[in-house]
Scaffold this active site. Structure first.
Site, mmCIF file in Angstrom:
data_model
loop_
_atom_site.group_PDB
_atom_site.id
_atom_site.type_symbol
_atom_site.label_atom_id
_atom_site.label_comp_id
_atom_site.label_asym_id
_atom_site.label_seq_id
_atom_site.Cartn_x
_atom_site.Cartn_y
_atom_site.Cartn_z
ATOM 1 N N LEU A 4 41.218 7.281 37.323
ATOM 2 C CA LEU A 4 41.473 8.696 37.576
ATOM 3 C C LEU A 4 40.209 9.503 37.255
ATOM 4 C CD1 LEU A 4 45.011 8.936 35.931
ATOM 5 C CD2 LEU A 4 44.480 9.170 38.385
ATOM 6 N N ARG A 209 6.767 2.137 14.451
ATOM 7 C CA ARG A 209 5.989 0.921 14.182
ATOM 8 C C ARG A 209 5.830 0.784 12.672
ATOM 9 N NH1 ARG A 209 0.789 1.322 18.012
ATOM 10 N NH2 ARG A 209 0.324 -0.693 17.056
ATOM 11 N N HIS A 210 5.513 -0.413 12.250
ATOM 12 C CA HIS A 210 5.193 -0.667 10.840
ATOM 13 C C HIS A 210 3.965 0.156 10.444
ATOM 14 C CE1 HIS A 210 1.824 -2.962 12.408
ATOM 15 N NE2 HIS A 210 2.680 -3.433 13.301
ATOM 16 N N ASN A 216 -4.518 -4.422 12.179
ATOM 17 C CA ASN A 216 -4.746 -3.181 12.938
ATOM 18 C C ASN A 216 -6.158 -2.671 12.663
ATOM 19 O OD1 ASN A 216 -1.368 -2.218 12.273
ATOM 20 N ND2 ASN A 216 -2.186 -2.860 14.257
ATOM 21 N N ARG A 261 4.776 -7.175 7.897
ATOM 22 C CA ARG A 261 4.361 -5.774 7.974
ATOM 23 C C ARG A 261 5.533 -4.807 8.202
ATOM 24 N NH1 ARG A 261 2.578 -8.852 12.230
ATOM 25 N NH2 ARG A 261 2.400 -8.053 14.361
ATOM 26 N N GLU A 281 6.918 -9.011 17.194
ATOM 27 C CA GLU A 281 5.990 -8.512 18.215
ATOM 28 C C GLU A 281 5.836 -9.525 19.348
ATOM 29 O OE1 GLU A 281 5.047 -6.446 19.968
ATOM 30 O OE2 GLU A 281 3.229 -5.423 19.318
ATOM 31 N N HIS A 347 7.398 -3.221 16.309
ATOM 32 C CA HIS A 347 6.022 -3.366 16.783
ATOM 33 C C HIS A 347 5.865 -2.694 18.146
ATOM 34 C CE1 HIS A 347 5.651 -6.621 13.739
ATOM 35 N NE2 HIS A 347 6.921 -6.789 14.037
HETATM 36 O O1 F6P Z 1 -2.324 -4.213 18.386
HETATM 37 C C1 F6P Z 1 -1.065 -4.166 17.799
HETATM 38 C C2 F6P Z 1 -0.073 -4.919 18.655
HETATM 39 O O2 F6P Z 1 1.192 -4.749 18.070
HETATM 40 C C3 F6P Z 1 -0.378 -6.416 18.853
HETATM 41 O O3 F6P Z 1 0.110 -7.254 17.832
HETATM 42 C C4 F6P Z 1 0.259 -6.689 20.202
HETATM 43 O O4 F6P Z 1 -0.240 -7.863 20.806
HETATM 44 C C5 F6P Z 1 -0.106 -5.419 20.922
HETATM 45 O O5 F6P Z 1 -0.029 -4.371 19.990
HETATM 46 C C6 F6P Z 1 0.803 -5.119 22.086
HETATM 47 O O6 F6P Z 1 0.225 -4.079 22.844
HETATM 48 P P1 F6P Z 1 -0.453 -4.389 24.248
HETATM 49 O O7 F6P Z 1 0.632 -5.035 25.060
HETATM 50 O O8 F6P Z 1 -0.865 -3.047 24.768
HETATM 51 O O9 F6P Z 1 -1.598 -5.348 24.061
#
Ligand code: F6P
Length: 408
Positions: A4, A209-210, A216, A261, A281, A347
């Site tokens: 309905l 994100r962490h 990084n 992380r 990730e 991630h």
């Molecule tokens: O650089 C940080 C991160 O989380 C990596 O561990 C991962 O491979 C990447 O980013 C993913 O981003 P992109 O797909 O743009 O490489």
């Protein structure tokens, strides 16, 4: 779809389409109401829907069949799954649909929304119907009254889907009960799970994100590195944000990946958190732990292949974005199911995929969506979409006093 008016058919249809599109299917909703408004104009009053009115019944039938034809053409040309969004509330109409689908070699099953809870129906009328183009500029009470009459017309001829009508999923009272008849196969079974988890309760989903990791800082991807000092400070800042946003409220879920992380980022919150491997990730396979420059120098072909098609590119012995979306399927079902607010600490690639699902962006855009560090994306899902805002946390962090404050 079957049901309905004001039983959440369009909501259900759109959610299914989004879920399937995100999962990689070419899926589309074909809505007969939209077609009616486009072809003969909006603002039809309830008399138009009276089954005793032979003339308007013929018009409505013809409009429905036009959309069915369009849909079948689209399925033949390019589609995987079409959702035919109309009331389809009589057996005669459903038989007609089945004949057309059979003739075109299309598999069909019904999703019927049944709701006898008057409060729910009334809430739906107020939330979605009185604002529809059918009632543009009308007094809300008059609009609601007309819509209730419209429902009464449909009730006169409504027949629930029978067990002898083939496959169906019936959602009763917005998912309080789900009945399944003669359904087989992977995709229909997935949709049963999906529909069992849908609800419309208000809650927030925060994606972040962490905190910054030592990888990084050095520009390395993947791995299982520790947080860098700035990342530890972000963890405190995030804890303060959540506290400010929710107080000591229990019933807030905090989810992390299984990697250090994200687990460390959650630790400052002093709340229980749930680690999911599915939130890890993207697996960079043989490139794990390398910088992008190192990959380009050591494996130029791989680097170029990723640049050509970042969505489908799969790292050797690793994953593609498409793979990430597949493994996030249980996370999406659980996010849909949760009635409480959820903070997801994960991630970049994984959050891009989750963000694309909720904001209805094409899955292929995932690899390029901005998900900066030290920033929270706040999502507020509602019936026909999702509000969002971004809250950068890092700039407001007062390192000297170890305090954080936010303008919310
Ligand atoms: O650089 C940080 C991160 O989380 C990596 O561990 C991962 O491979 C990447 O980013 C993913 O981003 P992109 O797909 O743009 O490489």
């Amino acid at each position: 779809m079957v049901g309905l008016p004001a039983r959440g058919k369009t909501y259900t249809a759109r959610k299914i389409a989004r879920y399937l599109q995100w999962s990689g299917y070419v899926a589309e909703v074909f809505n007969v109401g939209d077609h009616r408004r486009a072809r003969i104009g909006a603002r039809q009053t309830h008399e138009f829907f009276d089954p005793a009115n032979a003339e308007t019944s013929r018009v409505r039938h013809d409009l429905a069949m036009e959309v069915l034809d369009q849909m079948i053409g689209w399925l033949r040309a390019k589609g995987d799954v079409a959702i035919y969004d109309a009331t389809n509330h009589t057996r005669e109409r459903r038989d007609e649909i089945r004949r057309c689908c059979n003739a075109a070699g299309i598999d069909l099953f019904f999703i019927e929304n049944v709701c006898s809870n008057e409060e729910m129906v009334e809430a739906n009328i107020r939330a979605t119907k009185i604002g529809s183009p059918d009632y543009a500029d009308q007094d809300p009470e008059t609009a609601a009254e007309d819509f209730r009459h419209r429902i009464k017309h449909y009730e006169k001829t409504y027949e629930q889907v029978g067990d002898d009508e083939g496959g169906y999923i019936r959602r009763v009272d917005a998912g309080a009960r789900v009945e399944v008849n003669q359904l087989q196969g992977y995709l229909p079974s997935r949709l049963v799970s999906f529909l069992m988890n849908l609800h419309l309760s208000e809650r927030l989903i925060w994606l972040t994100r962490h905190g910054e990791s030592i990888y990084n800082i050095s520009g390395r991807i993947g791995g299982d590195p520790d947080l860098a000092p700035r990342g530890e400070r972000f963890a405190r800042s995030l804890a303060a944000f959540l506290h400010q946003r929710t107080g000591h409220a229990h019933g807030i879920a905090v989810w992390t990946s299984s990697l250090k992380r994200t687990v460390r980022t959650a630790a400052a919150m002093e709340r229980p958190s749930l680690p999911w491997r599915a939130l890890d990730e993207i697996d960079a396979g043989i490139c794990d732990g390398m910088t992008y420059d190192e990959i380009q120098t050591a494996m130029p072909d791989e680097y170029a292949a990723r640049a050509r098609d970042k969505f489908r590119y799969r790292y050797p012995r690793g994953e593609s974005y498409q793979d990430v979306i597949q493994r996030l399927d249980p996370v999406i079902l659980e996010l849909e199911r949760q009635q409480c607010s959820v903070l997801v600490i994960a991630h970049q690639a994984v959050l891009r995929a989750l963000y694309a699902y909720f904001t209805e962006l094409p899955a292929e855009d995932c690899p390029f969506l901005p998900v900066p560090m030290h920033s929270v994306i706040e999502l507020r899902p509602h019936a026909y979409g999702c509000e969002q805002r971004r809250i950068p946390l890092a700039p407001l962090l007062d390192h000297r006093r170890g305090q954080a404050s936010f303008s919310l």
